[in-house]
Write a protein that holds these residues in place. Structure first.
Motif, PDB file in Angstrom:
ATOM      1  N   LEU A   1      -8.572   7.335  -6.143  1.00 20.12           N
ATOM      2  CA  LEU A   1      -8.615   6.309  -5.092  1.00 20.12           C
ATOM      3  C   LEU A   1      -9.116   4.998  -5.688  1.00 20.12           C
ATOM      4  O   LEU A   1     -10.175   4.966  -6.319  1.00 20.12           O
ATOM      5  CB  LEU A   1      -9.542   6.757  -3.958  1.00 20.12           C
ATOM      6  CG  LEU A   1      -9.721   5.786  -2.788  1.00 20.12           C
ATOM      7  CD1 LEU A   1      -8.399   5.553  -2.055  1.00 20.12           C
ATOM      8  CD2 LEU A   1     -10.790   6.295  -1.823  1.00 20.12           C
ATOM      9  N   VAL A   2      -8.357   3.928  -5.468  1.00 22.14           N
ATOM     10  CA  VAL A   2      -8.701   2.628  -6.031  1.00 22.14           C
ATOM     11  C   VAL A   2      -8.848   1.601  -4.908  1.00 22.14           C
ATOM     12  O   VAL A   2      -7.915   1.389  -4.129  1.00 22.14           O
ATOM     13  CB  VAL A   2      -7.620   2.143  -7.026  1.00 22.14           C
ATOM     14  CG1 VAL A   2      -8.057   0.823  -7.668  1.00 22.14           C
ATOM     15  CG2 VAL A   2      -7.351   3.200  -8.091  1.00 22.14           C
ATOM     16  N   PHE A   3     -10.015   0.982  -4.822  1.00 22.15           N
ATOM     17  CA  PHE A   3     -10.223  -0.112  -3.885  1.00 22.15           C
ATOM     18  C   PHE A   3      -9.720  -1.393  -4.556  1.00 22.15           C
ATOM     19  O   PHE A   3     -10.365  -1.928  -5.456  1.00 22.15           O
ATOM     20  CB  PHE A   3     -11.705  -0.253  -3.533  1.00 22.15           C
ATOM     21  CG  PHE A   3     -12.232   0.813  -2.616  1.00 22.15           C
ATOM     22  CD1 PHE A   3     -12.453   0.546  -1.274  1.00 22.15           C
ATOM     23  CD2 PHE A   3     -12.499   2.091  -3.095  1.00 22.15           C
ATOM     24  CE1 PHE A   3     -12.954   1.528  -0.421  1.00 22.15           C
ATOM     25  CE2 PHE A   3     -12.988   3.076  -2.255  1.00 22.15           C
ATOM     26  CZ  PHE A   3     -13.213   2.804  -0.912  1.00 22.15           C
ATOM     27  N   GLY A   4      -8.576  -1.877  -4.108  1.00 21.02           N
ATOM     28  CA  GLY A   4      -7.993  -3.089  -4.671  1.00 21.02           C
ATOM     29  C   GLY A   4      -6.642  -2.829  -5.300  1.00 21.02           C
ATOM     30  O   GLY A   4      -6.424  -1.791  -5.934  1.00 21.02           O
TER      31      GLY A   4
ATOM     32  N   LEU B   1      -6.238   0.714  -1.895  1.00 20.45           N
ATOM     33  CA  LEU B   1      -6.641   0.119  -0.625  1.00 20.45           C
ATOM     34  C   LEU B   1      -6.831  -1.380  -0.846  1.00 20.45           C
ATOM     35  O   LEU B   1      -7.599  -1.785  -1.728  1.00 20.45           O
ATOM     36  CB  LEU B   1      -7.945   0.744  -0.122  1.00 20.45           C
ATOM     37  CG  LEU B   1      -7.939   2.267   0.084  1.00 20.45           C
ATOM     38  CD1 LEU B   1      -9.327   2.744   0.504  1.00 20.45           C
ATOM     39  CD2 LEU B   1      -6.897   2.671   1.119  1.00 20.45           C
ATOM     40  N   GLU B   2      -6.141  -2.200  -0.047  1.00 19.04           N
ATOM     41  CA  GLU B   2      -6.125  -3.653  -0.289  1.00 19.04           C
ATOM     42  C   GLU B   2      -6.306  -4.412   1.023  1.00 19.04           C
ATOM     43  O   GLU B   2      -5.715  -4.071   2.045  1.00 19.04           O
ATOM     44  CB  GLU B   2      -4.795  -4.041  -0.944  1.00 19.04           C
ATOM     45  CG  GLU B   2      -4.519  -5.521  -1.039  1.00 19.04           C
ATOM     46  CD  GLU B   2      -5.568  -6.273  -1.838  1.00 19.04           C
ATOM     47  OE1 GLU B   2      -5.941  -7.384  -1.416  1.00 19.04           O
ATOM     48  OE2 GLU B   2      -6.007  -5.761  -2.884  1.00 19.04           O
TER      49      GLU B   2
ATOM     50  N   TRP C   1      -0.474  -9.794  -0.178  1.00 20.07           N
ATOM     51  CA  TRP C   1      -0.582  -9.430  -1.592  1.00 20.07           C
ATOM     52  C   TRP C   1       0.060  -8.063  -1.844  1.00 20.07           C
ATOM     53  O   TRP C   1       0.707  -7.850  -2.865  1.00 20.07           O
ATOM     54  CB  TRP C   1      -2.049  -9.428  -2.013  1.00 20.07           C
ATOM     55  CG  TRP C   1      -2.286  -9.106  -3.455  1.00 20.07           C
ATOM     56  CD1 TRP C   1      -2.834  -7.975  -3.962  1.00 20.07           C
ATOM     57  CD2 TRP C   1      -1.992  -9.939  -4.583  1.00 20.07           C
ATOM     58  NE1 TRP C   1      -2.904  -8.041  -5.328  1.00 20.07           N
ATOM     59  CE2 TRP C   1      -2.397  -9.236  -5.739  1.00 20.07           C
ATOM     60  CE3 TRP C   1      -1.437 -11.211  -4.715  1.00 20.07           C
ATOM     61  CZ2 TRP C   1      -2.257  -9.762  -7.013  1.00 20.07           C
ATOM     62  CZ3 TRP C   1      -1.294 -11.742  -5.992  1.00 20.07           C
ATOM     63  CH2 TRP C   1      -1.699 -11.020  -7.117  1.00 20.07           C
ATOM     64  N   ILE C   2      -0.116  -7.145  -0.889  1.00 17.42           N
ATOM     65  CA  ILE C   2       0.532  -5.836  -1.003  1.00 17.42           C
ATOM     66  C   ILE C   2       2.044  -6.017  -1.075  1.00 17.42           C
ATOM     67  O   ILE C   2       2.718  -5.421  -1.921  1.00 17.42           O
ATOM     68  CB  ILE C   2       0.168  -4.926   0.186  1.00 17.42           C
ATOM     69  CG1 ILE C   2      -1.325  -4.600   0.182  1.00 17.42           C
ATOM     70  CG2 ILE C   2       0.984  -3.630   0.145  1.00 17.42           C
ATOM     71  CD1 ILE C   2      -1.776  -3.772   1.364  1.00 17.42           C
TER      72      ILE C   2
ATOM     73  N   HIS D   1      -3.005  -1.173   3.711  1.00 19.02           N
ATOM     74  CA  HIS D   1      -3.757  -2.358   4.137  1.00 19.02           C
ATOM     75  C   HIS D   1      -5.040  -1.931   4.838  1.00 19.02           C
ATOM     76  O   HIS D   1      -5.031  -1.023   5.683  1.00 19.02           O
ATOM     77  CB  HIS D   1      -2.893  -3.200   5.084  1.00 19.02           C
ATOM     78  CG  HIS D   1      -3.587  -4.417   5.589  1.00 19.02           C
ATOM     79  ND1 HIS D   1      -3.643  -4.760   6.924  1.00 19.02           N
ATOM     80  CD2 HIS D   1      -4.273  -5.385   4.915  1.00 19.02           C
ATOM     81  CE1 HIS D   1      -4.320  -5.884   7.056  1.00 19.02           C
ATOM     82  NE2 HIS D   1      -4.710  -6.282   5.859  1.00 19.02           N
ATOM     83  N   VAL D   2      -6.155  -2.568   4.484  1.00 22.76           N
ATOM     84  CA  VAL D   2      -7.463  -2.241   5.051  1.00 22.76           C
ATOM     85  C   VAL D   2      -8.123  -3.526   5.531  1.00 22.76           C
ATOM     86  O   VAL D   2      -8.053  -4.566   4.860  1.00 22.76           O
ATOM     87  CB  VAL D   2      -8.365  -1.562   4.000  1.00 22.76           C
ATOM     88  CG1 VAL D   2      -9.749  -1.312   4.572  1.00 22.76           C
ATOM     89  CG2 VAL D   2      -7.742  -0.253   3.532  1.00 22.76           C
ATOM     90  N   VAL D   3      -8.752  -3.472   6.695  1.00 23.16           N
ATOM     91  CA  VAL D   3      -9.489  -4.616   7.239  1.00 23.16           C
ATOM     92  C   VAL D   3     -10.982  -4.336   7.149  1.00 23.16           C
ATOM     93  O   VAL D   3     -11.450  -3.276   7.580  1.00 23.16           O
ATOM     94  CB  VAL D   3      -9.095  -4.875   8.709  1.00 23.16           C
ATOM     95  CG1 VAL D   3      -9.930  -6.021   9.288  1.00 23.16           C
ATOM     96  CG2 VAL D   3      -7.606  -5.191   8.819  1.00 23.16           C
TER      97      VAL D   3
END
Length: 300
Positions: free
Chosen positions: A120-123, A143-144, A149-150, A164-166
């Protein structure tokens, strides 16, 4: 992951060559291991010694080896698609990861041992294809926080799995969130979706909470100015996901620990007692399952 201005940047030729060399090294190790295994399978088996009796004397004789009909040639193995794509991408672009070669080497060694695994990568950024290639055969999820950008990255590399994450935090809230993180509710190990801690992020896709992650990289969200989301929640939640794993250990990496938030929150919620190494701006923590051993303190 991304540059601060979200624009592409040019690195020095030395760093680019070093990075490409690392990717090629991974490629040749993969082929060497495959060819060696193939060659060993083609070797003739050695005949076992036979025993005969002659004039009350036991004589041990070995049968001469029979000539083999199988040619001693190695099998040509195709490179994995993810590795092929990574080689082409990084050789033909002036954009490479923001992490240095030494920083990347820390997580690369762990992936070499654990892959194929759940990563799992944040970014999401210029290094995403590299992480996918290093975890060949496993599942790598990004997770971005920036939806545009995605879209931009996936237009170039549609094979990447990104969501996409808020985030509802801001860097200027870091001190207040640190105090909240010291409360008893934040020391309880549970599914992040049901945690009473304000730092726990509850808005990821459901499968993010359901998967047993082997490696986690926190290199997002943006955190270099007061109005940015900051990585307070990302770091805390990564640690909670690791502790809530059913069995085993989770390797968690945090990048940009030269900054105040990444430094303090990684030490507080991933715990200095779980810190294994630091190289440049990246820290490596190994967090054991707290479900497998009830009563384990939040930090050792």
């Amino acid at each position: 992951m991304r540059s601060n201005s979200k624009t592409q940047f040019t690195i020095t030729s030395t760093l680019k060559i070093a990075f490409i060399s690392l990717v090629f090294l991974f490629f040749f190790i993969f082929l060497f291991r495959s060819n060696t295994l193939s060659y060993s399978k083609q070797q003739p088996t050695t005949s076992q010694p036979t025993t005969t009796t002659k004039s009350n004397t036991i004589v041990s004789e070995e049968e001469p080896p029979h000539p083999t009909t199988t040619p001693l040639t190695s099998t040509c193995t195709k490179a994995p698609p993810s590795l092929t794509n990574a080689l082409i991408h990084y050789v033909t672009t002036n954009i490479t990861p923001q992490q240095t070669l030494h920083e990347i080497s820390i997580s690369s060694r762990v992936l070499q041992k654990k892959s194929p695994c759940n990563f799992l990568v944040f970014g999401l950024g210029h290094d995403s294809l590299m992480w996918t290639a290093l975890n060949y055969g496993g599942r790598t999820v990004f997770l971005e926080e920036d939806k545009s950008w995605i879209n931009q990255i996936q237009q170039k590399i549609p094979s990447l799995e990104a969501y996409h994450v808020v985030y509802d935090t801001k860097v200027h809230q870091a001190d207040e969130l640190m105090k909240i993180g010291m409360e008893e509710d934040c020391k309880m190990v549970t599914d992040p979706r049901f945690s009473k801690c304000q730092l726990s992020h509850k808005g990821f896709p459901s499968e993010i909470y359901d998967i047993e992650w082997d490696v986690i990289m926190v290199d997002a969200p943006t955190g270099y100015f007061d109005g940015a989301p900051g990585r307070m929640s990302a770091i805390y939640t990564a640690g909670l996901i690791a502790r809530n794993k059913e069995n085993g250990e989770t390797d968690v990496f945090v990048h940009d620990v030269d900054r105040n938030v990444e430094d303090k929150f990684s030490k507080a919620f991933l715990c200095e007692g779980y810190l294994r190494e630091q190289e440049g701006r990246i820290r490596h923590f190994t967090i054991p399952s707290h479900r497998a051993r009830l009563g384990r303190p939040f930090c050792p």
